[in-house]
Structures are given as structure tokens and as C-alpha cells.
Design a protein around this motif. Structure first.
Motif, PDB file in Angstrom:
ATOM      1  N   VAL A 263       0.649  -0.958  -0.172  1.00 15.30           N
ATOM      2  CA  VAL A 263       0.462   0.298  -0.546  1.00 15.30           C
ATOM      3  C   VAL A 263       0.815   0.808   0.106  1.00 15.30           C
ATOM      4  CG1 VAL A 263      -1.794   1.331   1.120  1.00 15.30           C
ATOM      5  CG2 VAL A 263      -2.144  -1.197   1.301  1.00 15.30           C
ATOM      6  N   ASN A 264       1.795   0.978   0.719  1.00 16.29           N
ATOM      7  CA  ASN A 264       2.874   2.626   0.524  1.00 16.29           C
ATOM      8  C   ASN A 264       3.563   2.615   0.005  1.00 16.29           C
ATOM      9  OD1 ASN A 264       2.337   3.562   3.098  1.00 16.29           O
ATOM     10  ND2 ASN A 264       3.549   2.055   4.269  1.00 16.29           N
ATOM     11  N   ARG A 265       3.998   1.222  -1.440  1.00 19.02           N
ATOM     12  CA  ARG A 265       4.658   1.691  -1.800  1.00 19.02           C
ATOM     13  C   ARG A 265       4.157   2.154  -3.416  1.00 19.02           C
ATOM     14  NH1 ARG A 265       7.022  -2.676  -1.844  1.00 19.02           N
ATOM     15  NH2 ARG A 265       5.417  -3.664  -3.365  1.00 19.02           N
ATOM     16  N   TRP A 266       2.460   1.457  -3.347  1.00 19.46           N
ATOM     17  CA  TRP A 266       1.733   1.801  -4.738  1.00 19.46           C
ATOM     18  C   TRP A 266       1.125   3.697  -4.166  1.00 19.46           C
ATOM     19  CZ3 TRP A 266      -1.719  -1.901  -7.071  1.00 19.46           C
ATOM     20  CH2 TRP A 266      -0.985  -3.032  -7.892  1.00 19.46           C
TER      21      TRP A 266
ATOM     22  N   LEU B  43       1.401   7.700  -6.736  1.00 22.28           N
ATOM     23  CA  LEU B  43      -0.527   8.596  -7.065  1.00 22.28           C
ATOM     24  C   LEU B  43       0.544  10.117  -6.283  1.00 22.28           C
ATOM     25  CD1 LEU B  43      -2.642   6.028  -6.469  1.00 22.28           C
ATOM     26  CD2 LEU B  43      -1.657   6.013  -8.363  1.00 22.28           C
ATOM     27  N   LYS B  44       1.120  10.585  -7.322  1.00 24.95           N
ATOM     28  CA  LYS B  44       1.805  12.195  -6.507  1.00 24.95           C
ATOM     29  C   LYS B  44       1.041  13.324  -6.325  1.00 24.95           C
ATOM     30  CE  LYS B  44       5.840  10.193  -8.050  1.00 24.95           C
ATOM     31  NZ  LYS B  44       6.107   9.465  -6.513  1.00 24.95           N
ATOM     32  N   LEU B  45      -0.748  12.553  -7.494  1.00 17.87           N
ATOM     33  CA  LEU B  45      -1.454  13.294  -7.768  1.00 17.87           C
ATOM     34  C   LEU B  45      -2.349  14.021  -6.133  1.00 17.87           C
ATOM     35  CD1 LEU B  45      -2.543  12.787 -11.796  1.00 17.87           C
ATOM     36  CD2 LEU B  45      -1.341  14.536 -10.325  1.00 17.87           C
ATOM     37  N   TYR B  46      -2.224  12.836  -5.725  1.00 19.25           N
ATOM     38  CA  TYR B  46      -2.542  13.195  -4.271  1.00 19.25           C
ATOM     39  C   TYR B  46      -2.677  13.490  -2.721  1.00 19.25           C
ATOM     40  CZ  TYR B  46      -6.030  10.641  -7.705  1.00 19.25           C
ATOM     41  OH  TYR B  46      -6.617  10.400  -9.053  1.00 19.25           O
ATOM     42  N   PRO B  47      -2.791  13.417  -2.142  1.00 17.43           N
ATOM     43  CA  PRO B  47      -2.219  13.674  -0.763  1.00 17.43           C
ATOM     44  C   PRO B  47      -2.221  12.461  -0.210  1.00 17.43           C
ATOM     45  CG  PRO B  47      -3.857  14.744  -1.189  1.00 17.43           C
ATOM     46  CD  PRO B  47      -3.857  14.049  -1.476  1.00 17.43           C
ATOM     47  N   LYS B  48      -1.457  11.940   0.848  1.00 10.36           N
ATOM     48  CA  LYS B  48      -0.952  10.584   1.061  1.00 10.36           C
ATOM     49  C   LYS B  48      -2.176  10.348   1.538  1.00 10.36           C
ATOM     50  CE  LYS B  48       1.915   6.928   2.563  1.00 10.36           C
ATOM     51  NZ  LYS B  48       1.008   6.474   2.621  1.00 10.36           N
ATOM     52  N   PRO B  49      -3.505  10.614   2.504  1.00  9.71           N
ATOM     53  CA  PRO B  49      -4.212   9.798   3.152  1.00  9.71           C
ATOM     54  C   PRO B  49      -5.321   8.630   2.305  1.00  9.71           C
ATOM     55  CG  PRO B  49      -4.095  11.622   4.490  1.00  9.71           C
ATOM     56  CD  PRO B  49      -2.809  11.664   3.264  1.00  9.71           C
ATOM     57  N   GLU B  50      -5.247  10.059   0.531  1.00  6.16           N
ATOM     58  CA  GLU B  50      -6.111  10.066  -0.282  1.00  6.16           C
ATOM     59  C   GLU B  50      -5.995   9.146  -0.919  1.00  6.16           C
ATOM     60  OE1 GLU B  50      -8.956  12.088  -3.332  1.00  6.16           O
ATOM     61  OE2 GLU B  50      -7.391  13.077  -2.745  1.00  6.16           O
TER      62      GLU B  50
ATOM     63  N   HIS C 230      -6.415   0.980  -1.375  1.00  3.69           N
ATOM     64  CA  HIS C 230      -6.897  -0.159  -0.699  1.00  3.69           C
ATOM     65  C   HIS C 230      -8.253   0.316  -1.757  1.00  3.69           C
ATOM     66  CE1 HIS C 230      -5.181   1.448   2.953  1.00  3.69           C
ATOM     67  NE2 HIS C 230      -4.919   0.202   2.984  1.00  3.69           N
ATOM     68  N   TRP C 231      -9.160   0.968  -2.076  1.00  3.81           N
ATOM     69  CA  TRP C 231     -10.915   0.514  -2.666  1.00  3.81           C
ATOM     70  C   TRP C 231     -10.292  -0.287  -4.032  1.00  3.81           C
ATOM     71  CZ3 TRP C 231     -13.395   5.402  -4.202  1.00  3.81           C
ATOM     72  CH2 TRP C 231     -15.171   4.871  -4.344  1.00  3.81           C
ATOM     73  N   LEU C 232      -8.871   0.073  -4.441  1.00  4.18           N
ATOM     74  CA  LEU C 232      -8.607  -0.693  -6.076  1.00  4.18           C
ATOM     75  C   LEU C 232      -8.013  -1.891  -5.349  1.00  4.18           C
ATOM     76  CD1 LEU C 232      -8.138  -0.213  -8.982  1.00  4.18           C
ATOM     77  CD2 LEU C 232      -5.432   0.820  -8.686  1.00  4.18           C
TER      78      LEU C 232
END
Length: 180
Positions: A8-11, A15-22, A28-30
Motif C-alpha cells: 500500500v505504501n509503495r503503490w 500516486l503523486k497527484l493525491y495527498p498521502k491519505p487519499e 485500498h479501494w482498488l
């Protein structure tokens, strides 16, 4: 559990377009969507080498900024799942609040409701299902959006009349305007 959190942390770091929590939430959703497992179950059994190719492809799409709802083909609204596509807007939390207010402020039965620019149909479908015997109409200029809305209404067993209409160029055919 360590392998799951590491994944989860690596993936999410990609996702640099989003803040870390998002980003974490999107990963997780995926994973939940593709693996059909709850997060707690994945923590104990997930190995990255066992991930399906379709999941990896969807993750690549997510990295480009494509909304997860379009990737998965559905999104939540008012406790229900609605089919979405690029032909529709994605149902939003703010719209849920508006629908809740409409329901709360209009407890009477047999209201006539018109949704203009219906998209997924989430507003009229929810109103049809949550209100007392309303007569609900929905229009959209997009035939593709209307097809999605009709599919959603059928899947959720909601009675809504959908019609194509360019509201800026014509009056919906079921409306009668009276001016005194």
C-alpha cells in the motif's frame, strides 16, 4: 501484515497527484475491488506476486489521475452503487447532502420532480426511492448518459421517466408552462 502495508505504501507513493491519505484510500479501494477481499483479510494473505494483471493495469490508469470511479465503473451515492462512465459526472458527497435536504424538507407525497442534466441518474433515482410516491422525470442532452441512468434505475428498481432534451434549446415535452 507487513507485506500488505509495504505494498500500500509503495503503490500510494506513485500516486503523486493525491495527498498521502487519499492515495492510501484509493489503493485500498482498488485492491478491495479486484480481490473481493476486505482490508483486514488482505493484511494476512496478500502477496504482491499474486496480484491479477487487471489490477496492475487499473493501478497504471489510477497513476495518470483517472478517477477511480471511472476505472471501477461505479461509485457510491446515498448508500447505493451507481454505474458511472466518462459520459457522466461522478456522484459527489455535496450532491448527497443536497438530496438529503430535499428529502427532509419535502415529506409530502405525490410530488412531481424534474432533474435536468441527470448524468448517472443518482439524484432522481434516489428521490424516487426515498420519497413518498413521487412522479420523477429526468432529462439529459447526452444519449450515453441517459443509457447509464436507465441502467441504474433498472438495477435499483426505481421508477423514473428519462427523456433526451437540450434544456437550453427546448422545453421538456412533459412540461406545461402557464403564465397569467
Amino acid at each position: 501484515m507487513g507485506a500488505f502495508l509495504e505494498l500500500v505504501n509503495r503503490w500510494s507513493s506513485h500516486l503523486k497527484l493525491y495527498p498521502k491519505p487519499e492515495a492510501d484510500s484509493l489503493v485500498h479501494w482498488l485492491l478491495e475491488h479486484h480481490l473481493g477481499m476486505r482490508r483486514v483479510d488482505m493484511m494476512h494473505f496478500l502477496e504482491e506476486k499474486d496480484l491479477p494483471e487487471a489490477l496492475k493495469q487499473d493501478f497504471e490508469r489510477l497513476k495518470t489521475g483517472e478517477p477511480i470511479q471511472y476505472i471501477l465503473g461505479h461509485g457510491p451515492f446515498y448508500g447505493r452503487e451507481f454505474k458511472v462512465s466518462p459520459a457522466t459526472l461522478i456522484p459527489r458527497n455535496e450532491t448527497e447532502e443536497l438530496v438529503h435536504l430535499i428529502i427532509k424538507e419535502n415529506p409530502q407525497a405525490n410530488l412531481r420532480i424534474l432533474d435536468i442534466g441527470t448524468g448517472t441518474g443518482c439524484i432522481p433515482i434516489t428521490l424516487a426511492l426515498e420519497m413518498k410516491n413521487p412522479e420523477v422525470f429526468a432529462v439529459d442532452i447526452s444519449e450515453d448518459a441517459l443509457e447509464i441512468a436507465k441502467e441504474n434505475a433498472k438495477a435499483l428498481q426505481a421508477k423514473v421517466k428519462f427523456l433526451p432534451c437540450d434544456i437550453l434549446a427546448e422545453i421538456p415535452p412533459f412540461l406545461i408552462w402557464i403564465s397569467l
